[in-house]
Design a protein around this motif. Structure first.
Motif, PDB file in Angstrom:
ATOM      1  N   VAL A 181     -23.038   4.565  79.028  1.00 28.68           N
ATOM      2  CA  VAL A 181     -21.794   4.910  79.725  1.00 28.68           C
ATOM      3  C   VAL A 181     -22.032   5.993  80.765  1.00 28.68           C
ATOM      4  N   ALA A 182     -22.853   7.016  80.407  1.00 25.53           N
ATOM      5  CA  ALA A 182     -23.135   8.088  81.357  1.00 25.53           C
ATOM      6  C   ALA A 182     -23.872   7.557  82.578  1.00 25.53           C
ATOM      7  N   ALA A 183     -24.835   6.644  82.349  1.00 25.47           N
ATOM      8  CA  ALA A 183     -25.579   6.077  83.475  1.00 25.47           C
ATOM      9  C   ALA A 183     -24.664   5.280  84.396  1.00 25.47           C
ATOM     10  N   VAL A 184     -23.731   4.505  83.813  1.00 28.01           N
ATOM     11  CA  VAL A 184     -22.787   3.726  84.630  1.00 28.01           C
ATOM     12  C   VAL A 184     -21.916   4.644  85.467  1.00 28.01           C
ATOM     13  N   LEU A 185     -21.454   5.754  84.863  1.00 25.50           N
ATOM     14  CA  LEU A 185     -20.598   6.694  85.597  1.00 25.50           C
ATOM     15  C   LEU A 185     -21.359   7.334  86.750  1.00 25.50           C
ATOM     16  N   VAL A 186     -22.639   7.660  86.514  1.00 32.67           N
ATOM     17  CA  VAL A 186     -23.437   8.270  87.583  1.00 32.67           C
ATOM     18  C   VAL A 186     -23.616   7.295  88.744  1.00 32.67           C
ATOM     19  N   VAL A 187     -23.920   6.053  88.434  1.00 33.34           N
ATOM     20  CA  VAL A 187     -24.097   5.048  89.491  1.00 33.34           C
ATOM     21  C   VAL A 187     -22.806   4.853  90.270  1.00 33.34           C
ATOM     22  N   ALA A 188     -21.665   4.792  89.536  1.00 32.57           N
ATOM     23  CA  ALA A 188     -20.384   4.621  90.213  1.00 32.57           C
ATOM     24  C   ALA A 188     -20.082   5.796  91.136  1.00 32.57           C
ATOM     25  N   ALA A 189     -20.397   7.019  90.674  1.00 32.95           N
ATOM     26  CA  ALA A 189     -20.146   8.188  91.512  1.00 32.95           C
ATOM     27  C   ALA A 189     -20.991   8.163  92.764  1.00 32.95           C
ATOM     28  N   VAL A 190     -22.236   7.707  92.646  1.00 29.99           N
ATOM     29  CA  VAL A 190     -23.107   7.617  93.821  1.00 29.99           C
ATOM     30  C   VAL A 190     -22.573   6.595  94.818  1.00 29.99           C
ATOM     31  N   LEU A 191     -22.122   5.444  94.338  1.00 28.30           N
ATOM     32  CA  LEU A 191     -21.585   4.409  95.223  1.00 28.30           C
ATOM     33  C   LEU A 191     -20.334   4.887  95.945  1.00 28.30           C
ATOM     34  N   VAL A 192     -19.437   5.584  95.205  1.00 27.78           N
ATOM     35  CA  VAL A 192     -18.210   6.099  95.837  1.00 27.78           C
ATOM     36  C   VAL A 192     -18.549   7.117  96.918  1.00 27.78           C
ATOM     37  N   ALA A 193     -19.515   8.014  96.621  1.00 30.90           N
ATOM     38  CA  ALA A 193     -19.887   9.002  97.623  1.00 30.90           C
ATOM     39  C   ALA A 193     -20.487   8.351  98.855  1.00 30.90           C
ATOM     40  N   ALA A 194     -21.289   7.294  98.659  1.00 28.61           N
ATOM     41  CA  ALA A 194     -21.879   6.597  99.809  1.00 28.61           C
ATOM     42  C   ALA A 194     -20.822   5.914 100.647  1.00 28.61           C
ATOM     43  N   GLU A 195     -19.822   5.341  99.981  1.00 28.32           N
ATOM     44  CA  GLU A 195     -18.744   4.673 100.735  1.00 28.32           C
ATOM     45  C   GLU A 195     -17.928   5.669 101.537  1.00 28.32           C
ATOM     46  N   LEU A 196     -17.606   6.816 100.935  1.00 27.15           N
ATOM     47  CA  LEU A 196     -16.842   7.835 101.664  1.00 27.15           C
ATOM     48  C   LEU A 196     -17.624   8.335 102.867  1.00 27.15           C
ATOM     49  N   LEU A 197     -18.929   8.531 102.706  1.00 25.60           N
ATOM     50  CA  LEU A 197     -19.739   8.988 103.826  1.00 25.60           C
ATOM     51  C   LEU A 197     -19.775   7.962 104.943  1.00 25.60           C
ATOM     52  N   ARG A 198     -19.848   6.670 104.571  1.00 20.62           N
ATOM     53  CA  ARG A 198     -19.873   5.619 105.592  1.00 20.62           C
ATOM     54  C   ARG A 198     -18.572   5.580 106.359  1.00 20.62           C
ATOM     55  N   ARG A 199     -17.446   5.773 105.649  1.00 20.87           N
ATOM     56  CA  ARG A 199     -16.133   5.746 106.323  1.00 20.87           C
ATOM     57  C   ARG A 199     -15.984   6.944 107.263  1.00 20.87           C
ATOM     58  N   ARG A 200     -16.482   8.081 106.860  1.00 24.92           N
ATOM     59  CA  ARG A 200     -16.379   9.258 107.734  1.00 24.92           C
ATOM     60  C   ARG A 200     -17.166   9.065 109.009  1.00 24.92           C
ATOM     61  N   ARG A 201     -18.341   8.433 108.873  1.00 24.64           N
ATOM     62  CA  ARG A 201     -19.147   8.187 110.078  1.00 24.64           C
ATOM     63  C   ARG A 201     -18.447   7.204 111.029  1.00 24.64           C
ATOM     64  N   ARG A 202     -17.786   6.188 110.465  1.00 28.76           N
ATOM     65  CA  ARG A 202     -17.043   5.262 111.332  1.00 28.76           C
ATOM     66  C   ARG A 202     -15.890   5.962 112.021  1.00 28.76           C
ATOM     67  N   ALA A 203     -15.177   6.782 111.231  1.00 32.56           N
ATOM     68  CA  ALA A 203     -14.025   7.486 111.846  1.00 32.56           C
ATOM     69  C   ALA A 203     -14.498   8.441 112.932  1.00 32.56           C
ATOM     70  N   ALA A 204     -15.663   9.001 112.775  1.00 35.28           N
ATOM     71  CA  ALA A 204     -16.164   9.930 113.787  1.00 35.28           C
ATOM     72  C   ALA A 204     -16.516   9.222 115.066  1.00 35.28           C
ATOM     73  N   ARG A 205     -16.891   7.965 115.003  1.00 28.85           N
ATOM     74  CA  ARG A 205     -17.186   7.199 116.197  1.00 28.85           C
ATOM     75  C   ARG A 205     -15.916   6.914 117.022  1.00 28.85           C
TER      76      ARG A 205
END
Length: 205
Positions: A181-205
């Motif tokens: 369960v802990a490993a799944v939560l860590v992976v999910a947190a990494v994916l969410v952070a990557a998605e937020l970063l990608r959206r910020r880069r698009r908005a900055a363009r």
């Protein structure tokens, strides 16, 4: 500033080393042992520096050995410092009665040597050490005239209590599930952070 600090430290270290070397050089690099006997078989070896005859107050690593007129030998025995007597050493064991040629040698803090001829007499009130000839001999057990003894009944081996295979599976299974369960939560947190970063880069363009 750093250069000055380093230069001062180097000068201080050089002064300490040179001072220690000068002090050791004043004593010399050889130790002389003067050996005597106390009357009870214990020897005393006084260590002095060969150059200035000052007592050796450092820790000394040395041994005492001896050969008697009848061929007996002792040692090497470790030298032990004598309390309240700087530069004086003895041994835990005492020389047996007889005429002994004794030699004391050291390897630290410097090479040293001393020799003496000592005559040790029996110490009053002490019993002689029993030899092998005077040791009591255990009498042999007489053979039994009776018939062979009946064999003892075999002891019953204790029956091991049955162990349950699931006794230790509960905690280990819980640990495994928690880790997954802990490993799944860590992976999910990494994916969410990557998605937020990608959206910020698009908005900055």
């Amino acid at each position: 500033m750093r250069i000055r600090i380093l230069a001062a430290a180097a000068s201080l270290a050089a002064a300490v080393l040179l001072g220690g070397a000068g002090q050791a050089g004043a004593h010399g690099d050889t130790i002389v042992f003067t050996i005597s006997e106390l009357g009870d078989g214990h020897t005393r070896a006084v260590a002095t520096w060969a150059n200035d005859h000052d007592p050796v107050t450092d820790k000394v690593a040395g041994t005492l050995s001896g050969v008697a007129d009848d061929g007996r030998t002792i040692g090497p025995w470790k030298l032990e410092p004598v309390a309240d007597a700087p530069g004086t050493f003895t041994t835990r064991l005492a020389l047996p009665p007889g005429h002994w040629a004794v030699t004391v040698e050291s390897g630290f803090p410097a090479l040293g040597r001393g020799q003496a001829d000592l005559t040790v007499t029996a110490v009053p009130g002490t019993a002689p050490t029993p030899s092998a000839a005077t040791e009591p001999v255990t009498p042999a057990t007489a053979p039994s005239t009776q018939g062979p003894a009946s064999p003892a009944p075999p002891a019953h081996a204790p029956v091991a209590a049955p162990t349950s295979s699931s006794a230790g599976s509960g905690p280990s299974r819980l640990v495994t599930v928690t880790a997954i369960v802990a490993a799944v939560l860590v992976v999910a947190a990494v994916l969410v952070a990557a998605e937020l970063l990608r959206r910020r880069r698009r908005a900055a363009r």
